[in-house]
Design a protein around this motif. Structure first.
Motif, PDB file in Angstrom:
ATOM      1  N   THR A   1       4.349  -2.042 -10.009  1.00 32.01           N
ATOM      2  CA  THR A   1       3.970  -3.137  -9.055  1.00 32.01           C
ATOM      3  C   THR A   1       2.233  -3.404  -9.205  1.00 32.01           C
ATOM      4  OG1 THR A   1       5.516  -2.203  -7.500  1.00 32.01           O
ATOM      5  CG2 THR A   1       4.240  -4.057  -6.901  1.00 32.01           C
TER       6      THR A   1
ATOM      7  N   GLY B   1       7.083   3.718 -10.763  1.00 28.94           N
ATOM      8  CA  GLY B   1       7.572   2.865  -9.775  1.00 28.94           C
ATOM      9  C   GLY B   1       6.249   1.828  -9.057  1.00 28.94           C
ATOM     10  N   HIS B   2       5.505   3.002  -8.563  1.00 31.32           N
ATOM     11  CA  HIS B   2       4.288   2.345  -8.120  1.00 31.32           C
ATOM     12  C   HIS B   2       3.251   1.637  -8.906  1.00 31.32           C
ATOM     13  CE1 HIS B   2       4.728   6.077  -5.518  1.00 31.32           C
ATOM     14  NE2 HIS B   2       5.231   5.195  -4.803  1.00 31.32           N
TER      15      HIS B   2
ATOM     16  N   ASP C   1      12.955  -2.705  -1.649  1.00 29.45           N
ATOM     17  CA  ASP C   1      13.183  -1.487  -0.523  1.00 29.45           C
ATOM     18  C   ASP C   1      12.322  -2.101   0.674  1.00 29.45           C
ATOM     19  OD1 ASP C   1      10.866  -1.613  -2.169  1.00 29.45           O
ATOM     20  OD2 ASP C   1      10.495   0.744  -1.609  1.00 29.45           O
ATOM     21  N   ILE C   2      11.343  -2.867   0.517  1.00 25.65           N
ATOM     22  CA  ILE C   2      10.614  -3.401   1.712  1.00 25.65           C
ATOM     23  C   ILE C   2      10.540  -5.036   2.114  1.00 25.65           C
ATOM     24  CG2 ILE C   2       9.353  -1.289   1.509  1.00 25.65           C
ATOM     25  CD1 ILE C   2       7.031  -2.775   0.175  1.00 25.65           C
TER      26      ILE C   2
ATOM     27  N   HIS D   1      10.178  -7.627  -6.827  1.00 21.79           N
ATOM     28  CA  HIS D   1      10.531  -7.096  -8.448  1.00 21.79           C
ATOM     29  C   HIS D   1      11.535  -6.120  -8.131  1.00 21.79           C
ATOM     30  CE1 HIS D   1       8.492  -3.285  -8.328  1.00 21.79           C
ATOM     31  NE2 HIS D   1       7.302  -4.021  -7.830  1.00 21.79           N
TER      32      HIS D   1
ATOM     33  N   PHE E   1      13.781  -2.522  -9.395  1.00 19.00           N
ATOM     34  CA  PHE E   1      13.532  -1.133  -8.921  1.00 19.00           C
ATOM     35  C   PHE E   1      13.967  -0.148 -10.229  1.00 19.00           C
ATOM     36  CE2 PHE E   1      13.239   2.250  -5.665  1.00 19.00           C
ATOM     37  CZ  PHE E   1      12.179   1.465  -4.847  1.00 19.00           C
ATOM     38  N   PHE E   2      12.978   0.723 -10.478  1.00 17.92           N
ATOM     39  CA  PHE E   2      13.327   1.766 -11.640  1.00 17.92           C
ATOM     40  C   PHE E   2      13.995   2.857 -10.875  1.00 17.92           C
ATOM     41  CE2 PHE E   2       8.984   1.002 -14.289  1.00 17.92           C
ATOM     42  CZ  PHE E   2       9.552  -0.067 -14.778  1.00 17.92           C
TER      43      PHE E   2
ATOM     44  N   ILE F   1       0.749  -1.036  -0.090  1.00 17.18           N
ATOM     45  CA  ILE F   1       0.101   0.028  -0.002  1.00 17.18           C
ATOM     46  C   ILE F   1       0.889   1.201  -0.060  1.00 17.18           C
ATOM     47  CG2 ILE F   1      -2.033  -1.027   1.003  1.00 17.18           C
ATOM     48  CD1 ILE F   1      -1.187  -0.006   3.731  1.00 17.18           C
ATOM     49  N   TYR F   2       0.726   2.194  -0.868  1.00 21.87           N
ATOM     50  CA  TYR F   2       1.418   3.176  -1.159  1.00 21.87           C
ATOM     51  C   TYR F   2       1.287   4.530  -0.201  1.00 21.87           C
ATOM     52  CZ  TYR F   2       1.609   0.389  -5.223  1.00 21.87           C
ATOM     53  OH  TYR F   2       1.858  -0.823  -5.964  1.00 21.87           O
ATOM     54  N   TYR F   3       2.549   4.954   0.146  1.00 23.33           N
ATOM     55  CA  TYR F   3       2.561   6.235   0.948  1.00 23.33           C
ATOM     56  C   TYR F   3       1.852   7.481   0.515  1.00 23.33           C
ATOM     57  CZ  TYR F   3       6.075   4.281   4.026  1.00 23.33           C
ATOM     58  OH  TYR F   3       6.870   3.376   5.062  1.00 23.33           O
TER      59      TYR F   3
ATOM     60  N   HIS G   1       3.836   7.498  -9.076  1.00 22.06           N
ATOM     61  CA  HIS G   1       5.146   7.313 -10.016  1.00 22.06           C
ATOM     62  C   HIS G   1       5.123   6.063 -10.828  1.00 22.06           C
ATOM     63  CE1 HIS G   1       7.763   5.393  -7.515  1.00 22.06           C
ATOM     64  NE2 HIS G   1       7.918   6.362  -6.675  1.00 22.06           N
TER      65      HIS G   1
ATOM     66  N   ASP H   1      -1.195   3.872   2.231  1.00 28.28           N
ATOM     67  CA  ASP H   1      -0.800   3.777   3.631  1.00 28.28           C
ATOM     68  C   ASP H   1      -0.766   4.969   4.180  1.00 28.28           C
ATOM     69  OD1 ASP H   1       0.929   3.229   5.918  1.00 28.28           O
ATOM     70  OD2 ASP H   1       2.733   2.391   4.747  1.00 28.28           O
TER      71      ASP H   1
ATOM     72  N   ALA I   1       8.653  -4.741  -4.112  1.00 29.06           N
ATOM     73  CA  ALA I   1      10.227  -4.438  -4.582  1.00 29.06           C
ATOM     74  C   ALA I   1      11.129  -4.598  -3.341  1.00 29.06           C
ATOM     75  CB  ALA I   1      10.250  -3.042  -5.215  1.00 29.06           C
TER      76      ALA I   1
HETATM   77  N1  MSP Z   1       3.843   2.095   2.354  1.00 27.78           N
HETATM   78  C1  MSP Z   1       5.034   1.261   2.190  1.00 27.78           C
HETATM   79  C2  MSP Z   1       4.587  -0.244   1.846  1.00 27.78           C
HETATM   80  C3  MSP Z   1       3.744  -1.041   3.077  1.00 27.78           C
HETATM   81  S1  MSP Z   1       3.199  -2.320   2.362  1.00 27.78           S
HETATM   82  C4  MSP Z   1       2.522  -3.051   3.540  1.00 27.78           C
HETATM   83  C5  MSP Z   1       5.737   1.853   1.170  1.00 27.78           C
HETATM   84  N2  MSP Z   1       5.163   2.569   0.304  1.00 27.78           N
HETATM   85  S2  MSP Z   1       5.855   3.260  -1.312  1.00 27.78           S
HETATM   86  O1  MSP Z   1       4.826   4.280  -1.359  1.00 27.78           O
HETATM   87  O2  MSP Z   1       7.160   3.660  -0.810  1.00 27.78           O
HETATM   88  O3  MSP Z   1       6.035   1.996  -2.028  1.00 27.78           O
HETATM   89  C6  MSP Z   1       6.878   0.914  -1.945  1.00 27.78           C
HETATM   90  C7  MSP Z   1       6.563   0.366  -3.110  1.00 27.78           C
HETATM   91  O4  MSP Z   1       6.218   0.930  -4.149  1.00 27.78           O
HETATM   92  C8  MSP Z   1       7.656  -0.547  -3.556  1.00 27.78           C
HETATM   93  O5  MSP Z   1       7.994  -1.847  -2.756  1.00 27.78           O
HETATM   94  C9  MSP Z   1       7.355  -1.186  -5.249  1.00 27.78           C
HETATM   95  O6  MSP Z   1       6.380  -1.990  -5.144  1.00 27.78           O
HETATM   96  C10 MSP Z   1       6.892   0.325  -5.495  1.00 27.78           C
HETATM   97  N3  MSP Z   1       7.921   1.172  -6.059  1.00 27.78           N
HETATM   98  C11 MSP Z   1       8.170   2.351  -5.472  1.00 27.78           C
HETATM   99  N4  MSP Z   1       9.322   3.041  -6.081  1.00 27.78           N
HETATM  100  C12 MSP Z   1       9.702   2.194  -7.067  1.00 27.78           C
HETATM  101  C13 MSP Z   1      10.615   2.006  -8.088  1.00 27.78           C
HETATM  102  N5  MSP Z   1      11.349   3.137  -8.221  1.00 27.78           N
HETATM  103  N6  MSP Z   1      10.804   0.948  -8.912  1.00 27.78           N
HETATM  104  C14 MSP Z   1       9.924  -0.080  -8.771  1.00 27.78           C
HETATM  105  N7  MSP Z   1       8.988  -0.257  -7.836  1.00 27.78           N
HETATM  106  C15 MSP Z   1       8.803   0.915  -7.223  1.00 27.78           C
HETATM  107  O7  MSP Z   1       7.158   1.451   1.030  1.00 27.78           O
END
Ligand code: MSP
Length: 491
Positions: free
Chosen positions: A24, A20-21, A260-261, A287, A289-290, A10-12, A18, A49, A258
């Motif tokens: 996925t 990257g989000h 990062d987490i 996966h 990372f861009f 779940i995205y912040y 962008h 998130d 990805a």
């Molecule tokens: N909120 C946390 C995730 C909680 S899940 C229980 C978070 N959010 S985030 O907005 O930073 O999103 C992270 C995820 O977004 C990465 O794991 C990936 O799936 C995707 N991506 C974010 N940036 C990315 C790239 N630059 N390239 C590919 N995927 C990326 O972390």
């Protein structure tokens, strides 16, 4: 047959969506469509998130309340997914009452099981990452991702007793599969390093925008604990036993994320579930990372590519194709916007569109009914089986390459057989065009998870009789039984 739950992180909501989000979320959408094409039942979950200090910071700067920022920005994610033709089944927001209640229930369970304890903690906290960093993580004293100095924080927190051995067992026995194997090795490496217990709460004074601990009103739930729990709160953990059994306990649960987490998903999350005896996820696919010029994309750094801009330029379907065909799913890649235009010209403008119009022009010139014929069953089945295997292994760029190989095969077939010279030889002409239609039908099927509308359009052009487009594209078509699908048809 086992049902499948596919999730994205779940995205912040302090960032705008962008690519990257989008990547996925698109992968989840494509997998969902692919599994459904094979008649499987799938639930596709995504969301936002929304708690934590970062949101308060953003809201203060914007002169708004945290809730206002969350409402506005979660809409941006929904809109971006709509623009990309991404069709999720449920969009969870961690500020939903339903989720908050589920988090409280889970925390009570942790307490009941004696899985948490209180401790004074001193550490370096990066608000950008919403996590504590160690001295080792810093580059020139700064968080390498957010280029900001972490704050030194000392406070009383509740800590979770991390049972690394149990998590290691899960992974080694493949009860939890971490893919690709590089990611699995990374997790096993982490487990060997001996990770510390982690804190599951923050002092409310410092982090107000969060879910109160049900047993200590001076503490809010650590945003990562809150966030991970979305995967179960969304499918009825707290309020719908039947749904929870159907989509979590009995389902094949696939988390996409990805690297990062990875630690949160492959270590902390299963450990949390194990401690309260809830089934753990089955697979986690990590996966690549861009990056843009080697750097992580984020609004904070101002270097991101907006998927909505790509959709405006190329349309949703082409953007989907362009994002998925850039790199193998498991690899990192440095993205340049020009690359999208190059790929568009080479693969799409001159690829599939050209083939469809050539076949249609021949059909119109001929003007009579065409019987669909299977060219060389071994060959077409091989293309199809390769495609299916690649999709099952999450190798989307390979599956697209296989589809494009079949398109090139058809182009070559037209150049070699020169059907326009054979209109008077009915038998021969029928054979060539019948075979081309067969292959185009297959191509549209292979395209459908990534380019669903294009795929429907091609089938519409072909005016296949006796078989509905829906049969071709969705649930009812078993990929193995392909050759049987071609009754008498007309062009
Ligand atoms: N909120 C946390 C995730 C909680 S899940 C229980 C978070 N959010 S985030 O907005 O930073 O999103 C992270 C995820 O977004 C990465 O794991 C990936 O799936 C995707 N991506 C974010 N940036 C990315 C790239 N630059 N390239 C590919 N995927 C990326 O972390």
């Amino acid at each position: 047959m086992r049902r499948i739950l596919i999730t994205t992180p779940i995205y912040y909501v302090n960032d705008k969506p962008h690519i990257g989000h989008a990547y996925t979320t698109l992968v989840a959408d494509v997998l969902t469509r692919f599994f459904r094409m094979q008649g499987k039942e799938v639930f596709f979950l995504t969301g936002t998130d929304e708690h934590g200090a970062k949101i308060t910071e953003v809201a203060e700067k914007a002169g708004k309340t945290p809730k206002e920022i969350c409402d506005e920005n979660s809409e941006d994610f929904k809109k971006a997914w709509q623009n990309l033709e991404i069709k999720y089944d449920y969009f969870i927001r961690t500020t939903d009452k339903r989720h908050e209640e589920a988090v409280k229930k889970f925390l009570e369970k942790l307490k009941e099981k004696n899985a948490i304890y209180e401790k004074e903690y001193v550490g370096l906290y990066c608000v950008g990452c919403e996590k504590f960093l160690t001295e080792k993580d810093l580059v020139d004293g700064l968080c390498p991702d957010h280029k900001r100095k972490p704050e030194t924080i000392s406070e009383k927190n509740y800590f979770f007793k991390l049972n690394l051995k149990a998590v290691g067992e899960l992974i080694k026995t493949k009860k939890l599969k971490i893919l690709p194997c590089r990611a699995e090795s990374e997790v096993l490496g982490l487990l060997n390093q001996k990770l510390d217990d982690f804190s599951i709460s923050r002092q409310k004074e410092r982090v107000k925008w969060g879910i109160d601990l049900p047993f200590d009103k001076n503490q809010t739930t650590y945003v990562w604990v809150d966030a991970l729990l979305n995967y179960i709160s969304a499918v009825g953990y707290n309020d719908n036993e039947e749904e929870f059994k159907k989509w979590w306990v009995d389902a094949r649960v696939i988390h996409l994320l990805a690297k990062d987490i990875l630690k949160f998903h492959a270590v902390y999350w299963p450990a949390m579930l194990l401690s309260v005896e809830i089934k753990t996820p089955d697979e986690e696919f990590v996966h690549g990372f861009f990056t843009i010029n080697g750097q992580k994309m984020s609004k904070t750094l101002g270097n991101f590519i907006d998927p909505n801009d790509l959709v405006k330029k190329f349309g949703a379907e082409v953007t989907r194709y362009l994002l998925l065909s850039q790199f193998p799913l498991s690899q990192d890649g440095d993205v340049k916007e020009e690359k999208f235009a190059e790929k568009y010209n080479s693969d799409l403008a001159q690829g599939i569109g050209n083939l469809v119009s050539r076949v249609l022009a021949l059909g119109e010139q001929y003007g009579k009914q065409i019987m669909v014929q299977c060219p060389d069953p071994d060959l077409t089945i091989k293309y199809f089986n390769d495609y299916k295997k690649q999709m099952e292994e999450f190798r989307f760029n390979d599956a697209l390459a296989t589809t494009w190989n079949l398109i090139s095969y058809c182009d070559k077939y037209i150049s070699d057989t020169k059907p326009w010279e054979k209109i008077s030889d009915e038998k021969e002409f029928q054979k060539i065009l019948g075979e081309l239609i067969y292959m185009l039908g297959n191509i549209s099927l292979m395209l459908s998870p990534v380019m669903p509308k294009t795929s429907q359009k091609i089938l519409g052009f072909l005016k296949l009789q006796g078989i509905s487009k829906q049969d071709w594209l969705l649930q009812k078509v078993s990929l193995e039984k392909q050759p049987a699908l071609f009754p008498k048809n007309e062009l």
